[in-house]
Design an enzyme around this catalytic site. Structure first.
Site, PDB file in Angstrom:
ATOM      1  N   GLY A 241       0.819  -1.116  -0.066  1.00  0.00           N
ATOM      2  CA  GLY A 241       0.049   0.105   0.022  1.00  0.00           C
ATOM      3  C   GLY A 241       0.684   1.327  -0.035  1.00  0.00           C
ATOM      4  O   GLY A 241       0.375   2.349   0.537  1.00  0.00           O
TER       5      GLY A 241
ATOM      6  N   GLY B  60      -1.459   7.484   0.755  1.00  0.00           N
ATOM      7  CA  GLY B  60      -1.410   7.746   2.236  1.00  0.00           C
ATOM      8  C   GLY B  60      -0.278   7.619   3.275  1.00  0.00           C
ATOM      9  O   GLY B  60       0.658   8.372   2.867  1.00  0.00           O
ATOM     10  N   LEU B  61      -0.747   6.945   4.273  1.00  0.00           N
ATOM     11  CA  LEU B  61       0.556   6.839   5.079  1.00  0.00           C
ATOM     12  C   LEU B  61       1.682   5.975   4.583  1.00  0.00           C
ATOM     13  O   LEU B  61       2.867   6.144   5.002  1.00  0.00           O
ATOM     14  CB  LEU B  61      -0.058   6.087   6.465  1.00  0.00           C
ATOM     15  CG  LEU B  61      -0.846   6.804   7.297  1.00  0.00           C
ATOM     16  CD1 LEU B  61      -1.321   6.042   8.360  1.00  0.00           C
ATOM     17  CD2 LEU B  61      -0.420   8.217   7.587  1.00  0.00           C
TER      18      LEU B  61
ATOM     19  N   ARG C  39      -2.545  -2.944  -5.414  1.00  0.00           N
ATOM     20  CA  ARG C  39      -3.470  -3.430  -6.712  1.00  0.00           C
ATOM     21  C   ARG C  39      -3.137  -2.365  -7.883  1.00  0.00           C
ATOM     22  O   ARG C  39      -3.263  -2.804  -8.980  1.00  0.00           O
ATOM     23  CB  ARG C  39      -4.761  -3.768  -6.379  1.00  0.00           C
ATOM     24  CG  ARG C  39      -5.029  -4.790  -5.165  1.00  0.00           C
ATOM     25  CD  ARG C  39      -6.543  -4.806  -4.539  1.00  0.00           C
ATOM     26  NE  ARG C  39      -6.808  -3.242  -4.127  1.00  0.00           N
ATOM     27  CZ  ARG C  39      -7.973  -3.113  -3.525  1.00  0.00           C
ATOM     28  NH1 ARG C  39      -8.723  -3.736  -3.429  1.00  0.00           N
ATOM     29  NH2 ARG C  39      -8.002  -1.792  -3.080  1.00  0.00           N
TER      30      ARG C  39
ATOM     31  N   ASP D 239      -1.982  -8.067  -5.222  1.00  0.00           N
ATOM     32  CA  ASP D 239      -3.273  -8.138  -4.365  1.00  0.00           C
ATOM     33  C   ASP D 239      -2.727  -8.943  -3.179  1.00  0.00           C
ATOM     34  O   ASP D 239      -2.522 -10.054  -3.367  1.00  0.00           O
ATOM     35  CB  ASP D 239      -4.404  -8.603  -5.231  1.00  0.00           C
ATOM     36  CG  ASP D 239      -5.647  -8.673  -4.244  1.00  0.00           C
ATOM     37  OD1 ASP D 239      -5.595  -8.694  -2.876  1.00  0.00           O
ATOM     38  OD2 ASP D 239      -6.823  -8.352  -4.795  1.00  0.00           O
TER      39      ASP D 239
ATOM     40  N   ARG E 241      -4.008 -10.396  -0.837  1.00  0.00           N
ATOM     41  CA  ARG E 241      -5.136 -11.580  -0.617  1.00  0.00           C
ATOM     42  C   ARG E 241      -4.704 -12.625  -1.078  1.00  0.00           C
ATOM     43  O   ARG E 241      -5.399 -13.718  -0.952  1.00  0.00           O
ATOM     44  CB  ARG E 241      -6.642 -10.867  -0.722  1.00  0.00           C
ATOM     45  CG  ARG E 241      -7.135  -9.881   0.102  1.00  0.00           C
ATOM     46  CD  ARG E 241      -8.438  -9.522  -0.319  1.00  0.00           C
ATOM     47  NE  ARG E 241      -8.284  -8.570  -1.849  1.00  0.00           N
ATOM     48  CZ  ARG E 241      -9.268  -8.031  -2.360  1.00  0.00           C
ATOM     49  NH1 ARG E 241     -10.630  -7.770  -1.436  1.00  0.00           N
ATOM     50  NH2 ARG E 241      -9.174  -7.193  -3.434  1.00  0.00           N
TER      51      ARG E 241
ATOM     52  N   TYR F 210      -7.978   0.785  17.888  1.00  0.00           N
ATOM     53  CA  TYR F 210      -8.981  -0.272  18.476  1.00  0.00           C
ATOM     54  C   TYR F 210      -8.323  -1.659  18.274  1.00  0.00           C
ATOM     55  O   TYR F 210      -9.233  -2.594  18.436  1.00  0.00           O
ATOM     56  CB  TYR F 210     -10.404  -0.044  17.632  1.00  0.00           C
ATOM     57  CG  TYR F 210     -10.041   0.286  16.160  1.00  0.00           C
ATOM     58  CD1 TYR F 210      -9.675  -0.889  15.330  1.00  0.00           C
ATOM     59  CD2 TYR F 210     -10.204   1.343  15.394  1.00  0.00           C
ATOM     60  CE1 TYR F 210      -9.442  -0.918  13.949  1.00  0.00           C
ATOM     61  CE2 TYR F 210     -10.243   1.422  14.180  1.00  0.00           C
ATOM     62  CZ  TYR F 210      -9.808   0.603  13.253  1.00  0.00           C
ATOM     63  OH  TYR F 210      -9.611   0.600  11.873  1.00  0.00           O
TER      64      TYR F 210
ATOM     65  N   GLY G   6      -3.616   6.950  15.456  1.00  0.00           N
ATOM     66  CA  GLY G   6      -4.981   7.470  15.535  1.00  0.00           C
ATOM     67  C   GLY G   6      -5.305   8.287  14.356  1.00  0.00           C
ATOM     68  O   GLY G   6      -4.644   7.735  13.266  1.00  0.00           O
TER      69      GLY G   6
END
Ligand code: HXC
Ligand code: NAP
Length: 283
Positions: A16, A20-21, A41, A67, A69, A149, A191
């Protein structure tokens, strides 16, 4: 804070890593001397990000579609990167899928989509590279992206919470089991950081800053650079004795949510005068 060569010539895979991050970490690692491989992907987006990252830092970036997965694709991706650079030093398991939804609305395919990316994808990447490191008799460092979480669970993102808790167990377990092979494994539990992927899937209106600012002790979201610096420390040799740890970076938000009296933050000076008088009057 860091010496400019702190990651010099370290070969780092970020799943990824085109958005983003993942991208923010990648850019920071490149600035500090790393050689990067990013994978996800969407090859067109990966290649565009890779080109921009090369342009911004002058570093080497290899983009490989995968991918996570699919275990066979993962093995191929690890092999391709190993062949390209001749080795791999660090894996950052950052790829994720997530969306907010009442759990009773989820189909089993929706559950599988999130668990497949976060839990199975992380496991497949970890296993494929870990086996290679062990066979080659060399160590390495892994860093897994969790969420706060993972400890508390969270309503409305239940597949993600279950998957991140699983990744935390994997991190803590393998940190112990694979230490004998020179493999070190840690996690980061962020967070709220304002990335398009997270905000669009999790908030109405696609903006964290509105609902977060009110409940975060520091009254702001995280800056991507702040997370990238923490990640740099955790993959660098400076953290060589940190193993099996998950570091929270959230401005104190989850502790504020958990603390029984955090809501007293809302009291005015006048309210405090009244409460003090009331408390003292008990005698
Ligand atoms: C309910 C949903 C849904 C939604 C998809 N589905 N979105 N169900 N609510 N919002 C269902 C679909 O209907 C389908 O089930 C199943 O999920 C699979 O959907 P697909 O679109 O076919 O899957 P796929 O293309 O694999 O996409 C995976 C995805 C997508 C997770 C659904 O959002 C994605 O690719 N996300 C990647 C980026 C991302 O999520 N980033 C956020 C990271 S933030 P049916 O039964 O209809 O076939 C994060 C932590 C943030 O992780 C914490 C903040 C503090
Ligand atoms: P993001 O930009 O949406 O990143 C998710 C990345 O995962 C994308 O690059 C996506 O690329 C890739 N990905 C998704 N499914 C994949 C698959 N099946 N195979 C390979 N790659 C896949 O979100 P982010 O906010 O940067 O999140 C990065 C990490 O931080 C995640 O682990 C997330 O859970 C964690 N996190 C983020 C926050 C936050 O506030 N942002 C908070 C807590 C934790 P493709 O679409 O090209 O595949």
């Amino acid at each position: 804070m860091f010496q400019a060569d702190v990651l010099k010539d370290k070969v780092i895979i970020i799943t990824g890593g085109g958005t983003g991050l993942g991208r923010a970490m990648g850019e920071r690692f490149l600035e500090l001397g790393a050689k990067l491989a990013i994978t996800s992907r969407n090859l067109a987006r990966l290649e565009q990000s890779a080109a921009e990252m090369r342009e911004a830092t002058g570093g080497e970036v290899f983009a490989v579609p995968c991918d996570v997965r699919d275990a066979a694709q993962v093995e191929q991706m690890i092999e391709q990167i190993w062949q390209h650079y001749g080795t791999v030093d660090v894996l950052v398991n950052n790829a994720a899928g997530n969306f907010a939804a009442p759990t009773e609305r989820l189909s089993t395919r929706a559950v599988d989509a999130v668990l497949g990316i976060v839990l199975h994808g992380t496991f497949y990447c970890t296993l494929a590279l870990g086996k290679k490191w062990i066979a080659e008799k060399r160590g390495g460092t892994m860093l897994n992206l969790l969420a706060t979480y993972a400890w508390t669970g969270s309503a409305y993102v239940v597949p993600s919470a279950a998957a991140k808790a699983g990744v935390m167990a994997l991190t803590q377990s393998l940190a112990v089991e694979w230490a004998k092979y020179g493999i070190r494994m840690n996690g980061i539990a962020p967070g709220p950081f304002p990335t398009a992927g997270a905000q669009q899937g999790l908030t109405l209106g696609g903006d964290f800053s509105q609902f977060v600012v009110d409940r975060n002790p520091l009254k702001r979201v995280g800056q991507l650079r702040e997370l990238a610096n923490l990640a740099t420390y955790l993959i660098s040799d400076y953290s060589a004795y940190i193993n099996g740890e998950v570091v929270v970076i959230d401005g104190g938000e989850w502790l504020a949510g958990a603390g029984e009296f955090s809501m007293l933050d809302k009291l005015s000076d006048e309210d405090w005068d009244k409460l003090e008088a009331q408390a003292r009057s008990r005698k």
